[in-house]
Motif scaffolding. Structure first.
Motif, PDB file in Angstrom:
ATOM      1  N   GLN A 119       9.110   0.353   0.663  1.00  0.00           N
ATOM      2  CA  GLN A 119       8.596   1.702   0.900  1.00  0.00           C
ATOM      3  C   GLN A 119       7.760   2.179  -0.278  1.00  0.00           C
ATOM      4  OE1 GLN A 119       8.802   3.147   3.913  1.00  0.00           O
ATOM      5  NE2 GLN A 119       7.306   4.514   2.962  1.00  0.00           N
ATOM      6  N   GLU A 120       8.260   1.889  -1.496  1.00  0.00           N
ATOM      7  CA  GLU A 120       7.515   2.245  -2.708  1.00  0.00           C
ATOM      8  C   GLU A 120       6.121   1.638  -2.691  1.00  0.00           C
ATOM      9  OE1 GLU A 120       9.196   1.003  -6.579  1.00  0.00           O
ATOM     10  OE2 GLU A 120      10.992   2.059  -5.870  1.00  0.00           O
ATOM     11  N   ALA A 121       6.087   0.345  -2.361  1.00  0.00           N
ATOM     12  CA  ALA A 121       4.801  -0.352  -2.360  1.00  0.00           C
ATOM     13  C   ALA A 121       3.875   0.229  -1.300  1.00  0.00           C
ATOM     14  CB  ALA A 121       5.014  -1.848  -2.116  1.00  0.00           C
ATOM     15  N   LEU A 122       4.443   0.560  -0.137  1.00  0.00           N
ATOM     16  CA  LEU A 122       3.620   1.142   0.929  1.00  0.00           C
ATOM     17  C   LEU A 122       3.123   2.530   0.525  1.00  0.00           C
ATOM     18  CD1 LEU A 122       5.457   0.060   4.190  1.00  0.00           C
ATOM     19  CD2 LEU A 122       3.120  -0.487   3.536  1.00  0.00           C
ATOM     20  N   ASP A 123       3.996   3.311  -0.118  1.00  0.00           N
ATOM     21  CA  ASP A 123       3.583   4.626  -0.602  1.00  0.00           C
ATOM     22  C   ASP A 123       2.422   4.473  -1.581  1.00  0.00           C
ATOM     23  OD1 ASP A 123       5.569   5.743   0.870  1.00  0.00           O
ATOM     24  OD2 ASP A 123       6.954   6.051  -0.802  1.00  0.00           O
ATOM     25  N   ALA A 124       2.545   3.483  -2.457  1.00  0.00           N
ATOM     26  CA  ALA A 124       1.535   3.299  -3.498  1.00  0.00           C
ATOM     27  C   ALA A 124       0.150   3.030  -2.915  1.00  0.00           C
ATOM     28  CB  ALA A 124       1.936   2.161  -4.432  1.00  0.00           C
ATOM     29  N   VAL A 125       0.099   2.320  -1.798  1.00  0.00           N
ATOM     30  CA  VAL A 125      -1.215   2.046  -1.210  1.00  0.00           C
ATOM     31  C   VAL A 125      -1.596   3.084  -0.154  1.00  0.00           C
ATOM     32  CG1 VAL A 125      -1.112  -0.430  -1.656  1.00  0.00           C
ATOM     33  CG2 VAL A 125      -0.284   0.470   0.524  1.00  0.00           C
ATOM     34  N   GLY A 126      -0.794   4.166  -0.084  1.00  0.00           N
ATOM     35  CA  GLY A 126      -1.140   5.259   0.820  1.00  0.00           C
ATOM     36  C   GLY A 126      -0.826   4.983   2.268  1.00  0.00           C
ATOM     37  N   LEU A 127       0.213   4.206   2.510  1.00  0.00           N
ATOM     38  CA  LEU A 127       0.593   3.911   3.895  1.00  0.00           C
ATOM     39  C   LEU A 127       2.067   4.253   4.098  1.00  0.00           C
ATOM     40  CD1 LEU A 127      -1.042   0.412   4.542  1.00  0.00           C
ATOM     41  CD2 LEU A 127      -1.787   2.610   5.419  1.00  0.00           C
ATOM     42  N   SER A 128       2.393   5.538   3.959  1.00  0.00           N
ATOM     43  CA  SER A 128       3.808   5.889   3.988  1.00  0.00           C
ATOM     44  C   SER A 128       4.417   5.823   5.376  1.00  0.00           C
ATOM     45  CB  SER A 128       3.992   7.290   3.418  1.00  0.00           C
ATOM     46  OG  SER A 128       3.514   7.298   2.104  1.00  0.00           O
ATOM     47  N   GLY A 129       3.681   6.250   6.386  1.00  0.00           N
ATOM     48  CA  GLY A 129       4.319   6.442   7.686  1.00  0.00           C
ATOM     49  C   GLY A 129       4.183   5.313   8.678  1.00  0.00           C
ATOM     50  N   MET A 142      -6.411  -0.773   6.694  1.00  0.00           N
ATOM     51  CA  MET A 142      -4.971  -0.531   6.538  1.00  0.00           C
ATOM     52  C   MET A 142      -4.229  -1.861   6.422  1.00  0.00           C
ATOM     53  SD  MET A 142      -4.657   2.458   9.360  1.00  0.00           S
ATOM     54  CE  MET A 142      -3.069   3.258   9.134  1.00  0.00           C
ATOM     55  N   GLN A 143      -4.645  -2.826   7.214  1.00  0.00           N
ATOM     56  CA  GLN A 143      -4.006  -4.148   7.123  1.00  0.00           C
ATOM     57  C   GLN A 143      -4.198  -4.736   5.723  1.00  0.00           C
ATOM     58  OE1 GLN A 143      -5.273  -6.824  10.226  1.00  0.00           O
ATOM     59  NE2 GLN A 143      -5.009  -5.275  11.796  1.00  0.00           N
ATOM     60  N   GLN A 144      -5.402  -4.540   5.200  1.00  0.00           N
ATOM     61  CA  GLN A 144      -5.670  -5.062   3.869  1.00  0.00           C
ATOM     62  C   GLN A 144      -4.733  -4.413   2.845  1.00  0.00           C
ATOM     63  OE1 GLN A 144      -9.783  -4.623   2.667  1.00  0.00           O
ATOM     64  NE2 GLN A 144      -9.675  -6.672   1.785  1.00  0.00           N
ATOM     65  N   ARG A 145      -4.506  -3.115   3.017  1.00  0.00           N
ATOM     66  CA  ARG A 145      -3.609  -2.438   2.086  1.00  0.00           C
ATOM     67  C   ARG A 145      -2.167  -2.910   2.249  1.00  0.00           C
ATOM     68  NH1 ARG A 145      -4.707   3.685   2.760  1.00  0.00           N
ATOM     69  NH2 ARG A 145      -5.952   3.161   4.581  1.00  0.00           N
ATOM     70  N   GLN A 171     -13.722   5.912  -0.763  1.00  0.00           N
ATOM     71  CA  GLN A 171     -12.715   6.784  -1.354  1.00  0.00           C
ATOM     72  C   GLN A 171     -11.410   6.013  -1.569  1.00  0.00           C
ATOM     73  OE1 GLN A 171     -13.258   9.693  -2.625  1.00  0.00           O
ATOM     74  NE2 GLN A 171     -11.122   9.663  -3.309  1.00  0.00           N
ATOM     75  N   THR A 172     -10.946   5.313  -0.537  1.00  0.00           N
ATOM     76  CA  THR A 172      -9.710   4.537  -0.642  1.00  0.00           C
ATOM     77  C   THR A 172      -9.860   3.449  -1.696  1.00  0.00           C
ATOM     78  OG1 THR A 172      -9.505   4.866   1.714  1.00  0.00           O
ATOM     79  CG2 THR A 172      -7.992   3.312   0.713  1.00  0.00           C
ATOM     80  N   ARG A 173     -11.039   2.891  -1.738  1.00  0.00           N
ATOM     81  CA  ARG A 173     -11.314   1.842  -2.700  1.00  0.00           C
ATOM     82  C   ARG A 173     -11.117   2.351  -4.123  1.00  0.00           C
ATOM     83  NH1 ARG A 173     -15.735  -2.364  -1.578  1.00  0.00           N
ATOM     84  NH2 ARG A 173     -15.751  -3.544  -3.501  1.00  0.00           N
ATOM     85  N   PHE A 174     -11.664   3.534  -4.394  1.00  0.00           N
ATOM     86  CA  PHE A 174     -11.487   4.132  -5.717  1.00  0.00           C
ATOM     87  C   PHE A 174     -10.004   4.313  -6.016  1.00  0.00           C
ATOM     88  CE2 PHE A 174     -15.854   6.447  -6.035  1.00  0.00           C
ATOM     89  CZ  PHE A 174     -16.469   5.220  -6.110  1.00  0.00           C
ATOM     90  N   GLU A 175      -9.277   4.818  -5.031  1.00  0.00           N
ATOM     91  CA  GLU A 175      -7.850   5.049  -5.246  1.00  0.00           C
ATOM     92  C   GLU A 175      -7.113   3.744  -5.522  1.00  0.00           C
ATOM     93  OE1 GLU A 175      -6.572   7.246  -1.815  1.00  0.00           O
ATOM     94  OE2 GLU A 175      -7.850   8.949  -2.387  1.00  0.00           O
ATOM     95  N   LEU A 176      -7.460   2.726  -4.743  1.00  0.00           N
ATOM     96  CA  LEU A 176      -6.775   1.444  -4.915  1.00  0.00           C
ATOM     97  C   LEU A 176      -7.126   0.796  -6.260  1.00  0.00           C
ATOM     98  CD1 LEU A 176      -7.005  -0.080  -1.329  1.00  0.00           C
ATOM     99  CD2 LEU A 176      -4.991   0.813  -2.482  1.00  0.00           C
ATOM    100  N   GLU A 177      -8.365   0.967  -6.676  1.00  0.00           N
ATOM    101  CA  GLU A 177      -8.758   0.417  -7.983  1.00  0.00           C
ATOM    102  C   GLU A 177      -7.930   1.057  -9.098  1.00  0.00           C
ATOM    103  OE1 GLU A 177     -13.424  -0.567  -6.827  1.00  0.00           O
ATOM    104  OE2 GLU A 177     -12.964   1.142  -8.119  1.00  0.00           O
ATOM    105  N   ASP A 178      -7.822   2.387  -9.028  1.00  0.00           N
ATOM    106  CA  ASP A 178      -7.037   3.078 -10.052  1.00  0.00           C
ATOM    107  C   ASP A 178      -5.567   2.686  -9.965  1.00  0.00           C
ATOM    108  OD1 ASP A 178      -9.227   4.297 -11.148  1.00  0.00           O
ATOM    109  OD2 ASP A 178      -9.089   6.071  -9.861  1.00  0.00           O
ATOM    110  N   LEU A 179      -5.090   2.571  -8.731  1.00  0.00           N
ATOM    111  CA  LEU A 179      -3.704   2.147  -8.540  1.00  0.00           C
ATOM    112  C   LEU A 179      -3.473   0.783  -9.185  1.00  0.00           C
ATOM    113  CD1 LEU A 179      -0.903   2.132  -6.870  1.00  0.00           C
ATOM    114  CD2 LEU A 179      -2.190   0.654  -5.344  1.00  0.00           C
ATOM    115  N   LEU A 180      -4.390  -0.123  -8.956  1.00  0.00           N
ATOM    116  CA  LEU A 180      -4.221  -1.475  -9.469  1.00  0.00           C
ATOM    117  C   LEU A 180      -4.160  -1.478 -10.995  1.00  0.00           C
ATOM    118  CD1 LEU A 180      -4.014  -4.305  -8.284  1.00  0.00           C
ATOM    119  CD2 LEU A 180      -6.415  -4.612  -8.844  1.00  0.00           C
ATOM    120  N   ARG A 181      -5.046  -0.720 -11.618  1.00  0.00           N
ATOM    121  CA  ARG A 181      -5.026  -0.661 -13.085  1.00  0.00           C
ATOM    122  C   ARG A 181      -3.727  -0.032 -13.594  1.00  0.00           C
ATOM    123  NH1 ARG A 181      -9.030  -2.084 -16.399  1.00  0.00           N
ATOM    124  NH2 ARG A 181      -8.155  -0.825 -18.067  1.00  0.00           N
TER     125      ARG A 181
END
Ligand SMILES: Nc1ncnc2c1ncn2[C@@H]1O[C@H](COP(=O)(O)OP(=O)(O)OP(=O)(O)O)[C@@H](O)[C@H]1O
Ligand SMILES: [Mg+2]
Lengths: 297, 278
Positions: A119-129, A142-145, A171-181
């Motif tokens: 769940q934590e990992a899914l939350d982190a990539v913005g896929l909570s529900g 979404m599949q990629q995330r 937009q999601t890409r920016f978020e994921l890039e920051d998340l990854l760092r």
């Protein structure tokens, strides 16, 4: 920092005899622990092949890969791969949550801990529900995330990512890039990431490895001396960033690297234009690749 | 007010759709039975009793037992249940053997190269022809029947399993390898689920083969069972009785297949093409 990954004289050839295709030639580099290294290279140059050799999924026809100083033969421990073909990498018979839990199944974790980590990992990539859905009920991005979340959930020492953000919106890409760092710094993990996007390689990386056209060899190994704290807008506007991306673009086009000192005044405009042009061709190439893939299904 | 009428029309149209769905499925069947009834009554042949008579005979035969046995007659316990038991037992053994062997062979690189031709040969033998062989080996009785059923039912399962476990997508193979998936998880969570659609196709085929072989083996050499009763009723010229056994076989075949289909639909719920019925 100790060396995490050491690639020496790596060669890979597909097939034998006349039909043989050399995908990777005499490639050497090393990555320190805790580093985020980006690899950029033209389409079809052998990036995925290189990653598959490093992950121990295919034995290279020459050279060696060392992880923590040990020769890699077979898939090493403590490594996760995010595959380029994310939709085929997810298991359609498992729900999204179970897909993410998959690499934790055989670890000594209670069922609840496992579910929490997924769940934590899914939350982190913005896929909570979407945990209860099946992967094919999600969009491509979404599949990629989900496949990124699955790799993050296993908390590997070395994370190998093959164009992980190729089909998400800006937009999601920016978020994921920051998340990854962020994740990389928190977990002290080492990441090797392949991308098509010059800007992304510079923004994300502590280092950028530029590959030549097929067969892949290393053209340049650039240190990205941007501050560790990066900001999607400010960093991308900084002179250093613009210089670096120009340099990467020029290297990819086969031109010589501009000398560091000259780079400051040397026309930023040209560099930007170069980069834009390069991206346009790359995108076109990626698109033809995708449609070819679809047609073959 | 309009809402109420709306709902009423919707309900009515739903009911109509339900009836038409039901009608599509069964109208022709009911019509055929009616024609059959009419034709046999007009022909008045002893060989072809009308369906109503067959049903009466069948009900008398199966449901004349005491209340303590849920009204099931001795025939049910002496013949029908043993038959079903042998059929399902033999099929279950074939499933376990077929899926197990098929998985092992399909995932081994060279396994099928060794045994492939042998399988092709065995599979080409019509299983009923082996009844005499199994009769010599096991004598008259359940052993021979179960052996015949296993031998006939195992091939579709085995070969479909081999096919299925081989078709695991290469990216999924790499994914599982990159996580160093231990063998039990690899087989249980990747290989078998990927093969399930093919395995189920084999299961359905082999279930109908099992039913056929159950009857055939009982026709030839058995002391009880549906096939045995069928042939003895024929020898006694009791044609309504004979027909009621035939009808029972039809019901059994239909019922077993329906149950298996339901299971399949549940198990393969994850398939994108099936989402319209779940
Ligand atoms: N299994 C294979 N057998 C034979 N040739 C292969 C195989 N896989 C890849 N190749 C060839 O090797 C070359 C490099 O392929 P690779 O997938 O590594 O490229 P890539 O850099 O990842 O490309 P892209 O950016 O489009 O993903 C290509 O020319 C491809 O045709
Ligand atoms: Mg690739």
């Amino acid at each position: 920092m100790p060396t995490m990954l050491e690639v020496t004289g790596l060669n890979h050839r597909y097939g034998k005899g006349d039909g043989a295709h050399v995908a990777v030639r005499e490639l050497s580099f090393s990555v320190d622990a805790g580093e985020l290294a980006c690899i950029v290279g033209p389409s079809g140059c052998g990036k995925s092949t290189l990653l598959r050799c490093i992950a121990g999924l295919i034995p290279p026809t020459g050279g060696s890969v060392r992880l923590h100083g040990d020769e890699v033969s077979g898939v090493p421990d403590d490594l996760a791969v995010v595959f380029q073909d994310y939709s085929r990498s997810l298991f359609p018979w498992l729900t999204v949550a179970r897909n993410v839990e998959f690499p934790l199944r055989w670890r000594k974790l209670s069922k609840q801990e496992r579910a929490e980590r997924a769940q934590e990992a899914l939350d982190a990539v913005g896929l909570s529900g979407v945990g209860k859905k099946f992967p094919w009920q999600l969009s491509g991005g979404m599949q990629q995330r989900v496949s990124i979340a699955r790799a993050l959930a296993s908390k590997p020492a070395l994370l190998i990512m093959d164009e992980p953000f190729a089909s998400v919106d800006a937009q999601t890409r920016f978020e994921l890039e920051d998340l990854l760092r962020r994740v990389q710094r928190e977990q002290q993990s080492t990441i090797l990431l392949v991308t098509h996007d010059i800007d992304e390689s510079v923004y994300l990386g502590d280092r950028v490895l530029v590959l030549s056209k097929s067969p892949a060899t290393i053209v340049a190994d650039l240190a990205v001396d941007l501050p560790a704290e990066r900001d999607q807008i400010a960093t991308r506007e900084s002179a250093k960033f613009v210089t670096l991306r120009g340099e990467v673009a020029r290297l990819l086009q086969g031109g010589p690297a501009a000398p560091e000192t000259a780079a400051e005044t040397s026309d930023e405009a040209t560099a930007t234009a170069d980069a834009a042009e390069w991206e346009a061709t790359e995108e076109a190439a990626a698109e033809t690749g995708d449609s070819a893939k679809e047609a073959s299904h | 007010m309009t809402q109420v009428t709306d709902r009423a029309t919707r309900l009515r149209s739903q009911a109509a759709a339900g009836i038409s769905g039901f009608a599509r499925n069964w109208l022709v069947f009911i019509g055929a039975v009616a024609v059959w009834e009419l034709a046999t009554r007009l022909a008045a042949s002893v060989f072809f009793p009308p369906p109503s008579q067959i049903v009466t005979t069948a009900v008398e035969l199966w449901f004349s037992g005491p209340a303590s046995q849920l009204f099931l007659s001795e025939t049910v316990f002496d013949h029908i249940l043993p038959s079903i038991g042998r059929c399902l037992g033999g099929w279950a053994i074939a499933v376990v053997l077929g899926v197990g062997l098929g998985t092992a062979l399909g995932r081994s690189r060279t396994g099928m190269e060794y045994v492939g031709p042998l399988f092709a040969f065995f599979r080409a033998i019509p299983p009923p022809t082996l009844v005499p062989v199994f009769m010599v080996l096991f004598g008259l009785g359940p052993g021979m029947q179960v052996a015949t059923i296993i031998f006939g039912a195992i091939w579709p399962i085995l070969l479909n399993t081999v096919d299925g476990v081989r078709s695991v997508d290469s990216v999924k193979v790499d994914t599982a390898r990159s996580f160093r998936t231990p063998a039990p998880y690899w087989i249980g969570m990747v290989v078998l689920p990927a093969a399930l659609p093919k395995i189920f196709a084999g299961l359905r085929l082999s279930l109908s083969i099992s039913l056929i072989l159950m009857v055939v083996s009982e026709l030839i050499g058995s002391l009880n069972g549906i096939g045995h009763e069928l042939i003895s009723s024929q020898q006694q010229f009791d044609f309504p009785l004979m027909w009621s056994w035939i009808v029972l076989l039809g019901i059994l075949g239909y019922g077993l297949n329906a149950v298996l289909l339901t299971v399949e639909r549940r198990v393969l719920r994850w398939q994108p093409t099936r989402n319209d019925d779940g």
